[in-house]
Design a protein around this motif. Sequence first.
Motif, PDB file in Angstrom:
ATOM      1  N   PRO A 104       1.160  -1.141  -0.162  1.00 44.25           N
ATOM      2  CA  PRO A 104      -0.137   0.324   0.023  1.00 44.25           C
ATOM      3  C   PRO A 104       0.882   1.332  -0.031  1.00 44.25           C
ATOM      4  O   PRO A 104       0.203   2.486   0.099  1.00 44.25           O
ATOM      5  N   ILE A 105       2.224   0.890   0.350  1.00 47.49           N
ATOM      6  CA  ILE A 105       2.859   2.645   0.542  1.00 47.49           C
ATOM      7  C   ILE A 105       3.030   3.119  -0.974  1.00 47.49           C
ATOM      8  O   ILE A 105       2.634   4.118  -0.636  1.00 47.49           O
ATOM      9  N   PHE A 106       3.242   2.017  -2.144  1.00 46.84           N
ATOM     10  CA  PHE A 106       2.670   2.476  -3.279  1.00 46.84           C
ATOM     11  C   PHE A 106       1.974   3.444  -3.760  1.00 46.84           C
ATOM     12  O   PHE A 106       1.672   4.728  -5.005  1.00 46.84           O
ATOM     13  N   TYR A 107       0.711   2.741  -3.411  1.00 41.68           N
ATOM     14  CA  TYR A 107      -0.413   3.455  -4.044  1.00 41.68           C
ATOM     15  C   TYR A 107      -0.783   4.641  -2.713  1.00 41.68           C
ATOM     16  O   TYR A 107      -1.308   5.397  -3.402  1.00 41.68           O
ATOM     17  N   ALA A 124      -8.400  -0.880 -12.373  1.00 37.44           N
ATOM     18  CA  ALA A 124      -7.183  -2.241 -12.218  1.00 37.44           C
ATOM     19  C   ALA A 124      -6.446  -2.053 -10.348  1.00 37.44           C
ATOM     20  O   ALA A 124      -6.241  -2.860 -10.507  1.00 37.44           O
ATOM     21  N   VAL A 125      -6.141  -0.961 -10.810  1.00 36.12           N
ATOM     22  CA  VAL A 125      -4.901  -0.611  -9.496  1.00 36.12           C
ATOM     23  C   VAL A 125      -5.584  -0.321  -8.378  1.00 36.12           C
ATOM     24  O   VAL A 125      -5.071  -0.997  -7.517  1.00 36.12           O
ATOM     25  N   PHE A 126      -7.006   0.371  -8.329  1.00 40.43           N
ATOM     26  CA  PHE A 126      -7.927  -0.423  -7.275  1.00 40.43           C
ATOM     27  C   PHE A 126      -7.934  -2.056  -6.822  1.00 40.43           C
ATOM     28  O   PHE A 126      -7.554  -1.880  -5.393  1.00 40.43           O
ATOM     29  N   LEU A 127      -8.699  -2.271  -7.363  1.00 42.93           N
ATOM     30  CA  LEU A 127      -8.711  -3.790  -7.135  1.00 42.93           C
ATOM     31  C   LEU A 127      -7.466  -4.191  -6.744  1.00 42.93           C
ATOM     32  O   LEU A 127      -7.333  -5.266  -6.168  1.00 42.93           O
ATOM     33  N   PRO A 180       2.824   6.148 -11.986  1.00 49.73           N
ATOM     34  CA  PRO A 180       1.550   6.950 -12.974  1.00 49.73           C
ATOM     35  C   PRO A 180       1.500   6.679 -14.330  1.00 49.73           C
ATOM     36  O   PRO A 180       0.659   6.814 -15.501  1.00 49.73           O
ATOM     37  N   LEU A 181       2.436   5.883 -14.577  1.00 46.33           N
ATOM     38  CA  LEU A 181       2.624   5.301 -16.456  1.00 46.33           C
ATOM     39  C   LEU A 181       1.711   4.345 -16.753  1.00 46.33           C
ATOM     40  O   LEU A 181       2.338   3.421 -17.352  1.00 46.33           O
ATOM     41  N   TYR A 182       1.448   3.374 -15.917  1.00 44.49           N
ATOM     42  CA  TYR A 182       0.882   1.942 -15.477  1.00 44.49           C
ATOM     43  C   TYR A 182      -0.243   1.988 -16.745  1.00 44.49           C
ATOM     44  O   TYR A 182      -1.068   3.154 -17.191  1.00 44.49           O
ATOM     45  N   THR A 183      -0.465   1.257 -17.755  1.00 43.30           N
ATOM     46  CA  THR A 183      -0.946   1.035 -18.545  1.00 43.30           C
ATOM     47  C   THR A 183      -2.209  -0.217 -17.965  1.00 43.30           C
ATOM     48  O   THR A 183      -2.277  -1.016 -17.514  1.00 43.30           O
ATOM     49  N   PRO A 184      -3.502   0.465 -18.597  1.00 42.32           N
ATOM     50  CA  PRO A 184      -4.834  -0.806 -18.018  1.00 42.32           C
ATOM     51  C   PRO A 184      -5.058  -1.336 -18.899  1.00 42.32           C
ATOM     52  O   PRO A 184      -4.092  -1.993 -19.748  1.00 42.32           O
ATOM     53  N   PRO A 185      -5.234  -2.723 -18.457  1.00 42.99           N
ATOM     54  CA  PRO A 185      -5.282  -3.888 -19.572  1.00 42.99           C
ATOM     55  C   PRO A 185      -5.964  -3.909 -20.710  1.00 42.99           C
ATOM     56  O   PRO A 185      -7.121  -2.538 -20.746  1.00 42.99           O
ATOM     57  N   MET A 186      -5.636  -4.766 -21.714  1.00 44.98           N
ATOM     58  CA  MET A 186      -6.215  -4.305 -23.120  1.00 44.98           C
ATOM     59  C   MET A 186      -7.427  -4.215 -23.394  1.00 44.98           C
ATOM     60  O   MET A 186      -7.950  -3.347 -24.279  1.00 44.98           O
ATOM     61  N   LEU A 187      -7.528  -4.987 -22.880  1.00 44.75           N
ATOM     62  CA  LEU A 187      -9.384  -5.679 -22.919  1.00 44.75           C
ATOM     63  C   LEU A 187     -10.288  -5.141 -21.949  1.00 44.75           C
ATOM     64  O   LEU A 187     -11.570  -5.547 -22.010  1.00 44.75           O
ATOM     65  N   GLY A 188      -9.843  -3.636 -21.285  1.00 47.16           N
ATOM     66  CA  GLY A 188     -10.340  -3.719 -20.565  1.00 47.16           C
ATOM     67  C   GLY A 188     -11.651  -3.937 -19.187  1.00 47.16           C
ATOM     68  O   GLY A 188     -10.843  -4.893 -18.745  1.00 47.16           O
TER      69      GLY A 188
END
Length: 306
Positions: A104-107, A124-127, A180-188
């Motif tokens: 959680p530190i990074f979040y 996705a990051v929260f989940l 910050p540059l995290y790329t969300p899953p391709m299929l949403g």
Amino acid sequence: MSKLDIEVFDAKSIKKTPITISDVSPNDNVLSLKRKISAKNHLSVDRLSIRLEPRGKNVADEKFVSELNLPAKNAQLYVRDLGPQIAWKTVFLLEYAGPLFVYPIFYLRPSFIYDASSKPVHQAVFLALICHSFHYAKRLYETQFVHRFSNGTMPFTNLFKNCSYYWGFAAFMSYFVNHPLYTPPMLGSLQIYAGLIGFVLCEAGNFSIHTLLRDLRPPGTKERKVPYPNSNPLTQMYNFTSCPNYTYEVGAWISFSLMTQCLPALFFTLAGFAQMKIWADGKHRNYKKEFSNYPKTRKPIIPFLC
């Protein structure tokens, strides 16, 4: 069988003067022998490994002296100092507590780590935070209230190895998932929720297996039985594998990797699978060796395969 006088040699250096344990009853077990040796060499019982040969296997504490087939005269055994020990439960609590606080530190504090302005957090990051935290909270609960350990201690150095593995991978995954540059899953959303459902089902399955194993072993014993599915449908995995808890564990992290589409999470999954496959193979062999009626259809960890 009359009482024995047993010479106990140091397994690492048999030239050392042996310890003599007198008046040993055939009805004594190995644990009682360890206590007598401990009183003479001043090492704790947990550090002692009793063997029939200098390089032989450790003899179980429950074995009786009469089962060791020692001669009436010139009986000899070997003892090895296993070094400083630590309770399995303590190691488990520490290795699982770390990820619960590290991830959680990074979040929660991204500006401290990434030196970048904050932006809206992707679903996705929260989940991922919820799933990762739940997994290790569950493990802590199981360690405290579910698991019944067959061995009391492990080498103290394992604490640093195990904690480095779990704490390090938690930081590795969290750094990239919360970047910050995290790329969300391709299929949403489809990919996210498919991974989430798989994760929840596998976590539930893993817990179901752990409770089944707990109920199989009476408290305070090391009794072993062949595990079979109970009324919980998730335990039906026992029809296919010897270690379904590992099957579900791997499934949970595959699902987490799918949900986050994060390569470090996949690395953690592969590393975990490699280790669990080794453990599963060993347990599968032991089951087959110990129980003549062990189900032949089971594989160690992957149904129908291996």
